[in-house]
Write a protein that holds these residues in place. Structure first.
Motif, PDB file in Angstrom:
ATOM      1  N   VAL A   1      34.022   3.955  26.916  1.00 28.91           N
ATOM      2  CA  VAL A   1      33.633   5.315  27.309  1.00 28.91           C
ATOM      3  C   VAL A   1      33.573   5.448  28.829  1.00 28.91           C
ATOM      4  O   VAL A   1      34.099   6.412  29.407  1.00 28.91           O
TER       5      VAL A   1
ATOM      6  N   ARG B   1      39.326   9.444  34.264  1.00 26.29           N
ATOM      7  CA  ARG B   1      39.684  10.857  34.299  1.00 26.29           C
ATOM      8  C   ARG B   1      39.051  11.562  35.496  1.00 26.29           C
ATOM      9  O   ARG B   1      39.697  12.380  36.150  1.00 26.29           O
ATOM     10  N   ILE B   2      37.808  11.240  35.794  1.00 28.67           N
ATOM     11  CA  ILE B   2      37.142  11.842  36.953  1.00 28.67           C
ATOM     12  C   ILE B   2      37.862  11.448  38.244  1.00 28.67           C
ATOM     13  O   ILE B   2      38.117  12.290  39.117  1.00 28.67           O
TER      14      ILE B   2
ATOM     15  N   SER C   1      27.777   9.245  32.218  1.00 29.15           N
ATOM     16  CA  SER C   1      29.216   9.394  32.440  1.00 29.15           C
ATOM     17  C   SER C   1      29.771  10.603  31.703  1.00 29.15           C
ATOM     18  O   SER C   1      30.628  11.328  32.236  1.00 29.15           O
ATOM     19  N   VAL C   2      29.305  10.864  30.496  1.00 22.98           N
ATOM     20  CA  VAL C   2      29.763  12.034  29.746  1.00 22.98           C
ATOM     21  C   VAL C   2      29.311  13.320  30.439  1.00 22.98           C
ATOM     22  O   VAL C   2      30.075  14.298  30.532  1.00 22.98           O
ATOM     23  N   ASP C   3      28.082  13.333  30.935  1.00 24.89           N
ATOM     24  CA  ASP C   3      27.590  14.508  31.654  1.00 24.89           C
ATOM     25  C   ASP C   3      28.427  14.785  32.893  1.00 24.89           C
ATOM     26  O   ASP C   3      28.820  15.939  33.146  1.00 24.89           O
ATOM     27  N   ARG C   4      28.747  13.773  33.680  1.00 24.47           N
ATOM     28  CA  ARG C   4      29.580  13.966  34.871  1.00 24.47           C
ATOM     29  C   ARG C   4      31.004  14.359  34.491  1.00 24.47           C
ATOM     30  O   ARG C   4      31.657  15.146  35.180  1.00 24.47           O
ATOM     31  N   TYR C   5      31.498  13.791  33.402  1.00 26.96           N
ATOM     32  CA  TYR C   5      32.856  14.109  32.928  1.00 26.96           C
ATOM     33  C   TYR C   5      32.973  15.597  32.601  1.00 26.96           C
ATOM     34  O   TYR C   5      33.918  16.273  33.023  1.00 26.96           O
ATOM     35  N   VAL C   6      32.017  16.125  31.853  1.00 26.13           N
ATOM     36  CA  VAL C   6      32.050  17.540  31.476  1.00 26.13           C
ATOM     37  C   VAL C   6      31.866  18.421  32.705  1.00 26.13           C
ATOM     38  O   VAL C   6      32.546  19.451  32.857  1.00 26.13           O
TER      39      VAL C   6
ATOM     40  N   THR D   1      36.011   7.979  30.974  1.00 24.25           N
ATOM     41  CA  THR D   1      35.438   9.109  31.702  1.00 24.25           C
ATOM     42  C   THR D   1      35.643   8.976  33.209  1.00 24.25           C
ATOM     43  O   THR D   1      36.082   9.936  33.870  1.00 24.25           O
ATOM     44  N   PHE D   2      35.364   7.810  33.767  1.00 21.42           N
ATOM     45  CA  PHE D   2      35.486   7.669  35.211  1.00 21.42           C
ATOM     46  C   PHE D   2      36.940   7.599  35.664  1.00 21.42           C
ATOM     47  O   PHE D   2      37.259   7.980  36.796  1.00 21.42           O
TER      48      PHE D   2
END
Length: 255
Positions: A209, A216-217, A120-125, A213-214
């Motif tokens: 988390v 915001r995505i 999720s952090v990787d997709r967020y960035v 993240t999701f």
């Protein structure tokens, strides 16, 4: 099989005997289906990612790690849980298997949770900061090594505090009096603190988390207009206005 001793009109019931009835068959079918789907489906994912060079991307490496954790969960959690929760009400395996099974089960759950957080952090960035350098294969492998290290380290107290206890409930006469595999911490405060810490690290922190993240995505993709999208729509409006002006000029009478 279920054992009963018949002495006249009296029946003696063995609470430790293996029981085969309709509900046990029903649970067996459910556990077997879950085992086949979990192990078989994730094994196919591993074959696809490892078998094709084009599939060895950063995102698929995370999916591969998640599939490995799910396979381990299916191989360790499902069979042992079925045996001790459905077939027999005691720990029928060797004593050294008790801390190993409880620890491995905890590791697989942490591994899945931490892998989902890393994905999720990787997709967020990647979505919110598209101009930043993407995660390389080397950095992805280092991230997965960190995930494994954390998943192996956090539940270590489980190994120290897991035992096979014979007759842990001394006041009970109807339950099976054979050994049970339990995780016990003598100090009440330490037990409560450890349980809350495990719950937070295993569930609440990853959930927070993933939710952040999701969310915001989803907001960026479905609600907020990106600069490129706004410029494209502006250009379309300008082009449409020019076409209208051209048509109006062609239809305007000349004197």
């Amino acid at each position: 099989m279920e054992e009963t001793n018949i002495q006249g009109d009296n029946f003696s019931f063995d609470p430790c005997a293996i029981r085969f009835d309709f509900m046990n068959v029903f649970w067996f079918v459910l556990y077997a289906t879950l085992f086949i789907v979990a192990v078989g489906g994730n094994f196919l994912v591993c074959c696809v990612v490892l078998g094709q060079k084009s599939m060895r991307t950063v995102t698929n490496f995370f999916l591969l790690n998640l599939a490995i954790s799910d396979i381990a969960k299916g191989l360790i959690c499902i069979p042992f849980t079925f045996v001790i929760n459905v077939l027999v009400p005691y720990w029928p395996f060797a004593d050294f298997m008790c801390p190993f099974v409880l620890y491995t089960q905890a590791v697989t759950v942490f591994l899945s949770a931490f892998t989902l957080v890393a994905m999720s952090v990787d997709r967020y960035v990647a979505i919110l900061y598209p101009l930043r350098p993407k995660l390389t294969t080397k950095k992805a492998i280092l991230t997965l090594i960190t995930v494994w290290a954390l998943a192996l380290a956090v539940p270590l107290p489980t190994v120290v505090n897991s035992y096979v206890l014979v007759n842990p409930y001394k006041n009970s006469t109807e339950d099976c009096q054979k050994g049970l595999c339990l995780e016990l911490i003598d100090n009440l405060v330490q037990r409560q603190v450890y349980s809350m810490a495990i719950m937070c690290i295993q569930y609440f922190v990853p959930l927070a988390v993933l939710t952040f993240t999701f969310s915001r995505i989803g907001y960026i993709i479905w609600i907020k207009r990106t600069p490129g999208e706004a410029e494209r729509r502006r250009d379309e409006r300008i082009a449409s206005s020019k076409r209208k002006v051209s048509k109006h000029s062609m239809c305007f009478p000349y004197h």
